[in-house]
Motif scaffolding. Structure first.
Motif, PDB file in Angstrom:
ATOM      1  N   VAL A 121       3.308  -7.041   2.730  1.00 14.84           N
ATOM      2  CA  VAL A 121       3.215  -5.766   2.057  1.00 14.84           C
ATOM      3  C   VAL A 121       3.142  -5.895   0.353  1.00 14.84           C
ATOM      4  CG1 VAL A 121       3.420  -3.202   1.634  1.00 14.84           C
ATOM      5  CG2 VAL A 121       3.863  -4.305   3.759  1.00 14.84           C
ATOM      6  N   GLN A 159      -0.672   1.532   1.541  1.00 11.51           N
ATOM      7  CA  GLN A 159      -0.591   0.313   2.372  1.00 11.51           C
ATOM      8  C   GLN A 159      -1.828   0.117   3.219  1.00 11.51           C
ATOM      9  OE1 GLN A 159       2.092  -1.407   6.202  1.00 11.51           O
ATOM     10  NE2 GLN A 159       2.588   0.650   5.210  1.00 11.51           N
ATOM     11  N   ASP A 167      -3.520  -3.468  -1.797  1.00  7.79           N
ATOM     12  CA  ASP A 167      -2.249  -4.068  -0.959  1.00  7.79           C
ATOM     13  C   ASP A 167      -3.189  -5.299  -0.764  1.00  7.79           C
ATOM     14  OD1 ASP A 167      -0.411  -4.829   0.556  1.00  7.79           O
ATOM     15  OD2 ASP A 167      -1.086  -3.235   2.298  1.00  7.79           O
ATOM     16  N   VAL A 196       2.928  -1.281  -3.239  1.00 10.55           N
ATOM     17  CA  VAL A 196       2.533  -0.381  -2.314  1.00 10.55           C
ATOM     18  C   VAL A 196       3.555   0.841  -2.176  1.00 10.55           C
ATOM     19  CG1 VAL A 196       2.276   0.253   0.226  1.00 10.55           C
ATOM     20  CG2 VAL A 196       1.084  -1.605  -0.799  1.00 10.55           C
TER      21      VAL A 196
END
Length: 433
Positions: free
Chosen positions: A183, A167, A172, A187
């Motif tokens: 997101v 993340q 990302d 991820v």
């Protein structure tokens, strides 16, 4: 009744003639003035290549290789013939004019449609196979399947689906503010989440798993040299991927991320910009391929601002580009295995072969650069038994150029004949018939 039988007989007779014609059309003979034998590392003259269906049935000197009766003959006696080229690092659904914030206005569906155009351009440039290492919405999976089903023109493809990363990391999407709570779908933080993400990619059609071990150039808010995935996370990903029969490609610029990716068992390290002596030694000892995209620095620095690249990305490339080229030379001289990969999609699709010039400038012979884009890349893709050389039993993926690519690698940017699986895709070669 007699009339019906007569008509049916005529129909079956016509079908029989059509079938016979079809069988004859499946035998193609290519007469090559020069043929680059990438396995032996030499150029052969006056060769005949016999193709039955999609595959090569015979290769040999023109004087001793028979031309089957009724075969279609393609005369490339005035050209240099090579196996189809392989780019092991592409993003066919990526539009090089829509980087940075401009990319936020592009849907996954639109990217996939753009990929159909890019696939055709890439094939016609002489790249008959690619490894696509990341695409949103599994657009590369759809593109691969449409090509395999004959609905679209394009190269053979190994595809990754979403690239896996932490993340806030390179894989990302960090362009949107907190309000969106966005997101990226690749991820996965922590070993077990990463294992689950590998399983998800495999479930939805990925042939290869792409991970982001370090920060990147074209991402916002990170540094290329900074490690992102930990050794433990990468070991979990590699273990899970290999159990599922998938190879792993690791985006890694920094020395520590390169080292840990190799120790984790990845099959290739992408970019490898800041590789050090330890990383080169580990890559050599463990047989890990390095895929170093040393052409696109030109495009980023010359066209990046117009293409929407962030100012911080341009600054990162200015700091990194020459170092990567210098380390390419060190890695090559250090005995690491190297496969051709360009990061197509950062720059315009179809310009892939511009990288050959730099591979030669930074240490390789022209033959070694060609081998990196044929037998080496085929081995990395897991297709060394199918593509990568003009050999009996392999797919008839051939290209031709007018001049001598061993004297001038730029000849490979002027491919005028392309065949994929025995079918002619492009024919601008003088004297071909």
């Amino acid at each position: 009744m007699k009339m019906k039988l007569f008509v049916l007989g005529a129909m079956f007779g016509a079908l029989g003639l059509a079938a016979g014609a079809s069988a004859a059309d499946k035998i193609v003979v290519v007469k090559a003035g020069k043929l680059v034998d990438v396995v032996a590392g030499k150029v052969l003259t006056d060769q005949t290549i016999v193709i039955e269906g999609e595959r090569i049935a015979a290769v040999g000197p023109r004087a001793s290789t028979a031309v089957p009766a009724g075969a279609r003959v393609i005369d490339l006696s005035g050209a240099t013939v090579l196996p189809g080229l392989v780019d092991a690092h592409t993003h066919l659904t990526g539009n090089p004019t829509q980087h940075g914030y401009a990319s936020l206005g592009v849907s996954d569906i639109r990217s996939a449609l753009y990929g159909a155009h890019a696939a055709k351009v890439t094939l016609e440039a002489g790249f008959t196979a690619v490894r696509n290492v990341g695409a949103g919405g599994f657009g590369d999976v759809a593109l691969r399947d449409a090509i395999n089903d004959g609905e679209l023109s394009g190269p053979r493809m190994r595809v990754a689906g979403y690239a896996l990363g932490i993340q806030g990391g390179h894989c990302d999407n960090n362009l949107l503010p907190h309000d969106f709570h966005y997101v990226e779908k690749g991820v996965a933080d922590g070993p077990w989440a990463a294992r689950a993400k590998v399983r998800e990619m495999a479930k939805y059609g990925a042939d290869v798993i792409k991970i982001c071990a370090s920060g990147g150039v074209l991402s916002k808010g990170d540094e290329p040299g900074a490690q992102q995935y930990t050794l433990e996370e990468m070991q979990a990903i590699v273990d899970e991927a290999h159990k599922l029969g998938r190879r792993v490609a690791a985006h890694a610029h920094g020395a520590s991320s390169i080292r840990d990716a190799i120790l984790a068992g990845v099959d290739s390290v992408e970019h490898a910009s800041l590789i050090d002596d330890e990383g080169i030694k580990l890559a050599r000892e463990r047989g890990t391929y390095l895929v170093m995209d040393i052409y696109n620095d030109d495009y980023i620095l010359q066209e990046g601002e117009k293409a929407g690249m962030l100012p911080e990305s341009l600054a990162k490339e200015k700091a990194l580009g020459q170092l990567q080229r210098d380390n390419f030379r060190k890695a090559y001289k250090g005995g690491a295995k190297m496969a051709f990969g360009t990061d197509a999609g950062v720059y315009p699709h179809g310009d892939n072969a511009r990288q050959f010039r730099y591979m030669v400038q930074y240490g390789m012979t022209p033959m070694q650069a060609i081998q990196a884009a044929t037998i080496n890349a085929a081995d990395l893709l897991g297709w060394k038994d199918r593509i990568g050389s003009v050999s009996v039993g392999k797919y008839a993926d051939l290209i031709a150029v007018k001049g001598d690519p061993l004297a001038d690698p730029a000849e490979l940017t002027r491919v005028n004949f392309v065949m994929k699986g025995g079918a002619v895709v492009k024919d601008q070669a003088a004297g071909a018939r």
